[in-house]
Structures are given as C-alpha cells and as structure tokens.
Write a protein that holds these residues in place. Structure first.
Motif, PDB file in Angstrom:
ATOM      1  N   ASP A 143       0.815  -1.213   0.000  1.00 56.03           N
ATOM      2  CA  ASP A 143       0.000   0.000   0.000  1.00 56.03           C
ATOM      3  C   ASP A 143       0.850   1.266   0.000  1.00 56.03           C
ATOM      4  N   GLY A 144       0.709   2.052  -1.074  1.00 56.79           N
ATOM      5  CA  GLY A 144       1.389   3.331  -1.184  1.00 56.79           C
ATOM      6  C   GLY A 144       2.850   3.269  -1.573  1.00 56.79           C
ATOM      7  N   LEU A 145       3.408   2.084  -1.710  1.00 59.65           N
ATOM      8  CA  LEU A 145       4.831   1.980  -2.061  1.00 59.65           C
ATOM      9  C   LEU A 145       5.049   2.184  -3.559  1.00 59.65           C
ATOM     10  N   PRO A 146       6.126   2.899  -3.918  1.00 58.59           N
ATOM     11  CA  PRO A 146       6.487   2.980  -5.335  1.00 58.59           C
ATOM     12  C   PRO A 146       7.132   1.656  -5.758  1.00 58.59           C
ATOM     13  N   ILE A 147       6.698   1.146  -6.886  1.00 55.79           N
ATOM     14  CA  ILE A 147       7.191  -0.140  -7.370  1.00 55.79           C
ATOM     15  C   ILE A 147       7.699   0.043  -8.801  1.00 55.79           C
ATOM     16  N   GLY A 148       8.986  -0.136  -8.981  1.00 58.13           N
ATOM     17  CA  GLY A 148       9.579  -0.110 -10.312  1.00 58.13           C
ATOM     18  C   GLY A 148       9.479  -1.493 -10.935  1.00 58.13           C
ATOM     19  N   LEU A 149       9.278  -1.528 -12.242  1.00 60.42           N
ATOM     20  CA  LEU A 149       9.085  -2.800 -12.937  1.00 60.42           C
ATOM     21  C   LEU A 149      10.099  -2.961 -14.065  1.00 60.42           C
ATOM     22  N   ILE A 150      10.695  -4.144 -14.101  1.00 66.10           N
ATOM     23  CA  ILE A 150      11.654  -4.497 -15.148  1.00 66.10           C
ATOM     24  C   ILE A 150      11.275  -5.872 -15.685  1.00 66.10           C
ATOM     25  N   VAL A 151      11.234  -5.991 -17.005  1.00 68.14           N
ATOM     26  CA  VAL A 151      10.953  -7.276 -17.643  1.00 68.14           C
ATOM     27  C   VAL A 151      12.010  -7.524 -18.707  1.00 68.14           C
ATOM     28  N   THR A 152      12.549  -8.722 -18.721  1.00 65.94           N
ATOM     29  CA  THR A 152      13.434  -9.147 -19.798  1.00 65.94           C
ATOM     30  C   THR A 152      12.805 -10.364 -20.468  1.00 65.94           C
ATOM     31  N   ALA A 153      12.923 -10.428 -21.764  1.00 66.50           N
ATOM     32  CA  ALA A 153      12.390 -11.574 -22.497  1.00 66.50           C
ATOM     33  C   ALA A 153      13.107 -11.679 -23.836  1.00 66.50           C
ATOM     34  N   TYR A 154      12.977 -12.819 -24.445  1.00 66.45           N
ATOM     35  CA  TYR A 154      13.560 -13.030 -25.763  1.00 66.45           C
ATOM     36  C   TYR A 154      12.496 -12.801 -26.824  1.00 66.45           C
ATOM     37  N   GLY A 155      11.962 -11.584 -26.858  1.00 61.36           N
ATOM     38  CA  GLY A 155      10.954 -11.204 -27.829  1.00 61.36           C
ATOM     39  C   GLY A 155      10.044 -10.140 -27.257  1.00 61.36           C
ATOM     40  N   TRP A 156       9.581  -9.233 -28.115  1.00 64.62           N
ATOM     41  CA  TRP A 156       8.782  -8.100 -27.651  1.00 64.62           C
ATOM     42  C   TRP A 156       7.412  -8.491 -27.148  1.00 64.62           C
ATOM     43  N   GLN A 157       6.800  -9.523 -27.716  1.00 65.90           N
ATOM     44  CA  GLN A 157       5.457  -9.897 -27.273  1.00 65.90           C
ATOM     45  C   GLN A 157       5.471 -10.286 -25.799  1.00 65.90           C
ATOM     46  N   ALA A 158       6.421 -11.103 -25.411  1.00 63.28           N
ATOM     47  CA  ALA A 158       6.508 -11.519 -24.005  1.00 63.28           C
ATOM     48  C   ALA A 158       6.851 -10.344 -23.099  1.00 63.28           C
ATOM     49  N   VAL A 159       7.642  -9.393 -23.597  1.00 66.21           N
ATOM     50  CA  VAL A 159       7.971  -8.202 -22.802  1.00 66.21           C
ATOM     51  C   VAL A 159       6.692  -7.444 -22.456  1.00 66.21           C
ATOM     52  N   GLY A 160       5.866  -7.159 -23.471  1.00 66.24           N
ATOM     53  CA  GLY A 160       4.659  -6.367 -23.250  1.00 66.24           C
ATOM     54  C   GLY A 160       3.653  -7.039 -22.338  1.00 66.24           C
ATOM     55  N   SER A 161       3.385  -8.309 -22.574  1.00 63.78           N
ATOM     56  CA  SER A 161       2.374  -8.993 -21.761  1.00 63.78           C
ATOM     57  C   SER A 161       2.865  -9.216 -20.338  1.00 63.78           C
ATOM     58  N   THR A 162       4.158  -9.441 -20.168  1.00 61.50           N
ATOM     59  CA  THR A 162       4.700  -9.642 -18.821  1.00 61.50           C
ATOM     60  C   THR A 162       4.692  -8.336 -18.035  1.00 61.50           C
ATOM     61  N   LEU A 163       5.026  -7.238 -18.693  1.00 60.97           N
ATOM     62  CA  LEU A 163       4.982  -5.932 -18.032  1.00 60.97           C
ATOM     63  C   LEU A 163       3.546  -5.607 -17.612  1.00 60.97           C
ATOM     64  N   ALA A 164       2.580  -5.904 -18.463  1.00 62.62           N
ATOM     65  CA  ALA A 164       1.173  -5.673 -18.114  1.00 62.62           C
ATOM     66  C   ALA A 164       0.757  -6.544 -16.929  1.00 62.62           C
ATOM     67  N   ALA A 165       1.212  -7.786 -16.897  1.00 61.42           N
ATOM     68  CA  ALA A 165       0.880  -8.679 -15.779  1.00 61.42           C
ATOM     69  C   ALA A 165       1.475  -8.156 -14.476  1.00 61.42           C
TER      70      ALA A 165
END
Length: 188
Positions: free
Chosen positions: A112-134
């Motif tokens: 609650d209220g914490l800033p959360i930075g997100l990093i995703v690595t994948a071998y392809g852009w499709q997995a990057v986008g869907s994983t970041l959304a998840a």
C-alpha cells in the motif's frame, strides 16, 4: 541537525541464475538507487530458489520466506524484475510475490502506497509487453504504485555480459526507473 533516514529499496526478482539478464538488469537499477542515496538489498536467484511454494500458513514459512516478508515490511520502495516466460511472469518471481500476502493484516497492508519499479526481460517483444502488463496488474492488486516507466527489455541480442548492459538507452531506463522509485520513496 537531524539526519534523515535513507530510503530502503528492495530489489526482488531474477531467475535461477545470478548472471541472468533479469537479475543483472535489477542489479543495475538497484545500484542507481544506491547512488541516489538508498539503502538497497537484492532478493535474487539464490533466495528465490530457497523459497518453498507459498502457502498461507505462517508455520509453513521457512527462514528465507520469513526474511522476505521482513524485507517487504521494511521497504520504502521495491523494484520487481521478472523474465517473460510464455507471455507472463515466471513462477519463481510470482511465488515470491505471493509471500506479500503475509502482510495482509499489517498496518500497511501489502504494498500500500509503495512505489514499485518494474523491469521485464524476455527473448521477444510480445513476451515483454504482456509480462509488463501482468506485473502492473499484480502491483495494482497489492495496492502498490507502479512507476510511470516500466522497463521492457528484449534481451535476445545478448546486451548483458559480465554484469554490464552494453545498450546505453536500456542502461538509462534502468537508472530512470530507480530514480522514479526513489522520488516517491523520499516523499512518503
């Protein structure tokens, strides 16, 4: 003169390998948070693998699980880093995130209220986008505040080696996500 407390930023994520692009990217971001004045801790591959499958039974937590919950409770901000496996976050990272449930009856529930930075690595852009959304969806459900920038990295080009990112633009993004977590953590 009163000395201000350094924000504590928890880096949570990786794979089964401490030299994976996911964990190296997280380490680069955490180092940027430290350079900005944070106290940091990486909860990476070795400890992720030592976590048993989460179950909502405090008696079932091993010491690694108890340590993770204590770190989450202490955190002023978190940077999450996951590989994109089959279009979503890895089971290893999701299992660690599930341990946040142990904070459900705390004064500060979940993230609650914490800033959360997100990093995703994948071998392809499709997995990057869907994983970041998840990841964003999970953070929202845990009442956290995802930073405006989520770093998505197509690591198929081998841009990470020897703990260094060879792509200056990606390096800048990893530092920027840490700065965004720090800005919010310092104003809490």
């Amino acid at each position: 003169m009163e000395q201000t407390k350094k924000p504590f930023i928890l880096g949570l994520g990786g794979t089964t390998s401490p030299v994976s692009s996911t964990e190296v990217a997280l380490s680069i971001s955490l180092e940027a948070a430290a350079a900005a004045g944070a106290e940091i801790e990486l909860f990476g591959s070795d400890r992720l693998m030592a976590l048993p499958h989460y179950r909502s039974d405090p008696a079932g937590l091993n010491q690694t699980g108890k340590d993770l919950v204590a770190l989450v409770r202490r955190a002023d901000g978190v940077i999450l880093s996951s590989p994109g496996y089959h279009g979503t976050i890895s089971g290893l990272v999701k299992n660690a995130i599930d341990y946040v449930e142990e904070t459900s009856s705390d004064d500060r529930i979940y993230l609650d209220g914490l800033p959360i930075g997100l990093i995703v690595t994948a071998y392809g852009w499709q997995a990057v986008g869907s994983t970041l959304a998840a990841l964003r969806s999970i953070v929202h459900s845990l009442r956290g505040w995802p930073t405006p920038l989520g770093v998505g990295i197509n690591a198929s080009g081998g841009m990470f080696s020897d703990g260094v990112c060879k792509d200056p633009a990606v390096n800048d993004q990893l530092k920027l996500v840490a700065q965004q977590v720090m800005q919010r953590a310092e104003t809490r």
